[in-house]
Design a protein around this motif. Structure first.
Motif, short mmCIF file in Angstrom:
data_model
loop_
_atom_site.label_atom_id
_atom_site.label_comp_id
_atom_site.label_asym_id
_atom_site.label_seq_id
_atom_site.Cartn_x
_atom_site.Cartn_y
_atom_site.Cartn_z
N SER A 276 0.81 -1.21 0.00
CA SER A 276 0.00 0.00 0.00
C SER A 276 0.85 1.27 0.00
O SER A 276 0.48 2.27 -0.60
N THR A 277 2.00 1.22 0.66
CA THR A 277 2.84 2.41 0.73
C THR A 277 3.39 2.75 -0.65
O THR A 277 3.47 3.92 -1.02
N PHE A 278 3.76 1.72 -1.39
CA PHE A 278 4.32 1.96 -2.71
C PHE A 278 3.30 2.67 -3.60
O PHE A 278 3.65 3.53 -4.39
N VAL A 279 2.03 2.31 -3.44
CA VAL A 279 0.99 2.96 -4.24
C VAL A 279 0.91 4.44 -3.88
O VAL A 279 0.79 5.30 -4.76
N VAL A 280 1.02 4.74 -2.57
CA VAL A 280 1.01 6.14 -2.15
C VAL A 280 2.20 6.88 -2.78
O VAL A 280 2.06 8.00 -3.27
N VAL A 281 3.37 6.23 -2.79
CA VAL A 281 4.55 6.86 -3.39
C VAL A 281 4.28 7.20 -4.85
O VAL A 281 4.58 8.30 -5.31
N MET A 282 3.68 6.26 -5.59
CA MET A 282 3.41 6.51 -7.01
C MET A 282 2.50 7.71 -7.18
O MET A 282 2.74 8.57 -8.02
N VAL A 283 1.44 7.77 -6.35
CA VAL A 283 0.47 8.85 -6.51
C VAL A 283 1.12 10.20 -6.19
O VAL A 283 0.96 11.18 -6.92
N VAL A 284 1.87 10.26 -5.09
CA VAL A 284 2.49 11.52 -4.69
C VAL A 284 3.51 11.96 -5.73
O VAL A 284 3.59 13.13 -6.10
N LEU A 285 4.27 11.01 -6.24
CA LEU A 285 5.28 11.34 -7.24
C LEU A 285 4.63 11.86 -8.51
O LEU A 285 5.08 12.85 -9.09
N GLY A 286 3.55 11.24 -8.93
CA GLY A 286 2.91 11.64 -10.18
C GLY A 286 2.16 12.95 -10.04
O GLY A 286 1.97 13.67 -11.02
N GLY A 287 1.73 13.27 -8.85
CA GLY A 287 0.95 14.48 -8.65
C GLY A 287 -0.42 14.13 -8.12
O GLY A 287 -1.17 13.44 -8.80
N MET A 288 -0.72 14.63 -6.92
CA MET A 288 -2.04 14.35 -6.35
C MET A 288 -3.06 15.19 -7.11
O MET A 288 -3.02 16.41 -7.07
N LEU A 336 10.17 9.94 -1.39
CA LEU A 336 8.89 10.50 -0.95
C LEU A 336 9.11 11.77 -0.13
O LEU A 336 8.47 12.79 -0.36
N ILE A 337 10.06 11.71 0.82
CA ILE A 337 10.30 12.88 1.67
C ILE A 337 10.81 14.04 0.83
O ILE A 337 10.35 15.17 0.94
N VAL A 338 11.76 13.74 -0.08
CA VAL A 338 12.34 14.81 -0.89
C VAL A 338 11.26 15.43 -1.78
O VAL A 338 11.16 16.66 -1.89
N VAL A 339 10.42 14.59 -2.40
CA VAL A 339 9.38 15.12 -3.28
C VAL A 339 8.42 16.00 -2.47
O VAL A 339 8.07 17.10 -2.88
N ILE A 340 8.01 15.51 -1.28
CA ILE A 340 7.05 16.27 -0.48
C ILE A 340 7.64 17.60 -0.04
O ILE A 340 6.97 18.62 -0.03
N ILE A 341 8.93 17.61 0.31
CA ILE A 341 9.52 18.86 0.80
C ILE A 341 9.76 19.84 -0.36
O ILE A 341 9.41 21.01 -0.28
N PHE A 342 10.32 19.34 -1.47
CA PHE A 342 10.74 20.27 -2.51
C PHE A 342 9.73 20.42 -3.65
O PHE A 342 9.75 21.42 -4.34
N ARG A 343 8.92 19.45 -3.89
CA ARG A 343 7.92 19.60 -4.93
C ARG A 343 6.63 18.92 -4.49
O ARG A 343 6.26 17.84 -4.98
N PRO A 344 5.94 19.56 -3.51
CA PRO A 344 4.80 18.88 -2.88
C PRO A 344 3.69 18.52 -3.87
O PRO A 344 2.86 17.69 -3.55
N ALA B 105 6.53 8.22 5.42
CA ALA B 105 7.82 8.04 4.78
C ALA B 105 8.93 7.94 5.82
O ALA B 105 9.84 7.12 5.69
N MET B 106 8.83 8.75 6.87
CA MET B 106 9.83 8.72 7.94
C MET B 106 9.85 7.34 8.59
O MET B 106 10.91 6.77 8.88
N SER B 107 8.65 6.80 8.83
CA SER B 107 8.55 5.48 9.46
C SER B 107 9.21 4.41 8.59
O SER B 107 10.01 3.61 9.06
N LEU B 108 8.89 4.45 7.29
CA LEU B 108 9.50 3.50 6.36
C LEU B 108 11.00 3.66 6.33
O LEU B 108 11.75 2.68 6.30
#
Lengths: 383, 298
Positions: A276-288, A336-344, B105-108
């Motif tokens: 499930s986390t990987f799916v979240v990563v894909m969505v956030v990376l592509g653009g919510m 994920l962290i880098v994308v959220i911080i620099f390109r949310p 993400a931090m947790s992972l």
């Protein structure tokens, strides 16, 4: 005039899809028997298909509705097990014998539909209590749901080992009526492509309809939306159910592409990429809020993951980095962290790629960039 | 009857561990409205720190549990680091949703980093005996020393923490920031320092919880954090998230339910039962057992 443009857009997209498909069929005819086409490209396409469906369907909830769901793979698990067991039941009942023919194709489609419907019903049952609450509760309840469903499947006797009446409670199901080998994957690739195109189209129709407008209003301001007469909780449940349906379909495609199912693949996080986390990563990376963004991100993430797992360049890296790449989720967490911080907003933000608007979009982007440049120059001149 | 009492004792012991972890969740949620998914992994960090410092403590002639002091320091640092590096930049720019995703993400990141470090690795590690073995009997019920120590220490910590938030200046500042950040700033409270202090205290509690957990189950693995953390989070929500006595109550409720499910129904169902209670409570009383329903401001 506007309707005219929509019609043109649909026509253009249909033509492009048909041409691409014809091209692909020609390629299959030419290289279908050869090694890497059959063993690498086609299985990759199958994986991309269900990853695209997973990412796009989660985007409905995460990007368009603005609610975090952490149990998306739970719905996928329901879909996968439904499809696998239903097809197995048909095989044991003698409806088909050698996994080919018109009846078999019909059964595949029936399994996919049933998988989607059962996942949607579960989505409805989970969504009704979870979505009546404001705040982050959906995240927790879906997280719990993802864990419970794995727990339940592990304990159901007909979902383990040999399945149905011959099964016993276990974490893996070894017999399914689907589970294509590499030859069948080439033969039935058109089913995966067709289902994916169809589902993505349905999702596009949803977000562009009045329902889509309503859920975007809920995302932007729940109170204002409900003051404008939008029934917030029923729209939330509707979107969640709709999204669960496509996760179920993705599960059915997954069941087609793998020979045995294991509940570990549908957990919240695991060593592989299906969680499930990987799916979240894909969505956030592509653009919510961008379905095309999700599609692009799904393909990119698949490719990156494939390279990390199989690429020859990984072995050439220094041992420290090599050790890191053994745990791909570590890399994705950092991404994920880098994308959220620099390109949310992700790669695409809320932009949707479309063929008919492409020329206009590029022109507008160029104008905007020129304006921004002029503005910067002016600011510099003033300073 | 003795089975019943034994089950209650096991429930209280589990509950006091959950309560300690739930306190960390609830304090952070109270102050920045963020579910700190990484909190569970602070327990894992604390656990491994204890494992690696026990030989040192023994060499210095201290008892094994003294290693928890090192764990408290490491956990507090990790907690403060997480807040400064990951949460604060996101909170400044992004929405509630992006903060939540950062927490996941931090947790992972922590979980997988632990696996990638060669000294830790993905396989479970066995811990030493933390407290003196043995126990005493009253009637037909056995009280293990470990159990008694766990419950007593947790109770003491909870009382101290409650006094801290109610009576001291720093505690008042924390309550102030969680009520209204802007007003707190106007009253001369350094909001950022208060948030960091909250993270430090919450993470230190996770280190103590790690010690309590390892005293019972001397086996530690990298995903321990998510397993324990989720149940502790459920406890925090059950009691009413953001309310300190609520977290304690929720922890004991979850612990008791889990221990009764395990001994009377089936151990593999205990997780499902915990979530079932959560869903029921959220449906009947969405703000939690001790929470108040607050109207929304427009």
């Amino acid at each position: 005039m506007k309707n005219n443009k929509t019609a043109q857009g649909i026509l253009l997209n249909t033509i492009v899809i048909v041409v691409l498909f014809a091209l692909f069929q020609a390629l299959t005819a030419a290289f279908g028997g050869a090694g890497s086409f059959k063993l690498v490209l086609v299985p990759s396409l199958w994986q991309c298909c269900y990853l695209i469906l997973l990412a796009a369907s989660l985007n409905l909830v995460l990007g368009f509705l603005g609610q975090l769901s952490l149990g998306h793979c739970g719905f996928m698990a329901i879909g996968a097990y439904t499809a696998a067991l239903l097809s197995l039941a048909c095989e044991r009942a003698g409806v088909f014998t050698d996994k080919s023919g018109a009846v078999y194709i019909l059964i595949i489609f029936a399994c996919i539909l049933a998988a989607g419907l059962l996942a949607a019903v579960t989505g409805l049952l989970v969504g009704i209590p979870a979505l009546r609450l404001k705040g982050d509760y959906l995240a927790i309840i879906t997280l719990g749901f993802g864990m419970i469903i794995v727990n339940v499947i592990n304990n159901l006797p007909f979902c383990g080992q040999d399945g149905l009446a011959q099964g016993s409670a276990a974490a893996s199901l070894y017999k399914t009526g689907l589970g294509f080998g590499s030859k069948a994957k080439v033969t039935y690739l058109w089913i995966a492509l067709l289902v994916t195109v169809l589902c993505v189209t349905l999702m596009f129709m949803f977000v562009r309809s009045k329902y889509g407008r309503a859920i975007r209003a809920i995302r932007d301001d729940e109170i204002a939306a409900s003051a404008s007469g939008i029934n917030v909780s029923s729209y939330k449940v509707l979107t969640f159910t709709y999204s669960a349906f496509f996760a179920g379909v993705a599960g059915a495609l997954y069941a087609c592409a793998t020979s045995s199912l294991s509940t570990a693949s549908f957990a919240f996080t695991n060593a592989g990429i299906l969680n499930s986390t990987f799916v979240v990563v894909m969505v956030v990376l592509g653009g919510m809020g961008s379905l095309t963004g999700s599609i692009v991100a799904a393909v990119i993430m698949f490719f990156v993951n494939y390279q990390i797992a199989n690429g020859s360049w990984v072995a050439a890296l220094p041992p420290f980095l090599n050790g890191v790449f053994k745990y791909p989720m570590l890399v994705y967490a950092v991404v994920l962290i880098v994308v959220i911080i620099f390109r949310p907003r992700g790669i695409f933000g809320t932009y949707e790629f479309s063929l008919i608007n492409l020329a206009g979009d590029i022109r507008r982007a160029r104008v905007r960039r020129a304006e921004a440049k002029a503005e910067r120059k002016e600011a510099k001149a003033h300073a | 009857m003795s089975t019943f009492i034994q089950t209650v004792i096991v429930g209280l012991r589990l509950g006091s561990v959950y309560a300690l972890i739930a306190l960390g969740y609830t304090m952070v949620y109270g102050i920045i409205r963020l579910i700190n998914f990484a909190h569970g992994d602070f327990i894992m960090v604390g656990g491994y720190t204890i494992i690696f410092t026990v030989p040192l403590a023994l060499a210095l002639g201290l008892p094994a549990w003294a290693a928890v002091l090192a764990a408290i320091a490491v956990c507090a640092l990790v907690g403060m680091g997480t807040e400064i590096i990951a949460y604060r930049p996101v909170r400044k720019k992004g929405t509630n949703m992006s903060a939540l995703i950062t927490a996941i993400a931090m947790s992972l990141f922590l979980e997988n980093l632990a696996q990638a470090i060669p000294a830790i690795g993905p396989n479970p590690k066995v811990a030493d005996q933390m407290f003196t073995a043995g126990g005493f009997r009253i009637g037909s019920v056995t009280f293990e020393y470990t159990t008694v120590i766990t419950i007593v220490i947790s109770a003491v910590i909870m009382v101290v923490l409650y006094m801290f938030t109610q009576k001291t200046r720093l505690g008042r500042a924390m309550r102030c920031v969680s009520e209204d950040k802007a007003a707190a700033t106007l009253m001369g409270i350094n909001v950022n320092h208060t948030i960091i202090l909250t993270f430090a205290i919450g993470s230190a509690l996770a280190a103590v919880a790690a010690l309590m957990y390892m005293a019972q189950y001397p086996r530690i693995y990298t995903t321990l954090g998510s397993d324990l953390g989720i149940k502790a989070f459920v406890s925090a929500v059950l009691g009413g998230i953001g309310i300190i006595p609520g977290a304690v109550l929720g922890g004991f409720v979850v612990g008791l339910f889990e221990s009764f499910t395990t001994s009377y129904i089936s151990s593999s169902l205990s997780d499902a039962v915990v979530f079932l209670i959560l869903i029921v409570v959220l449906l009947l009383k969405p703000a939690g057992i001790m929470g108040k329903n607050v109207g929304e401001k427009v």
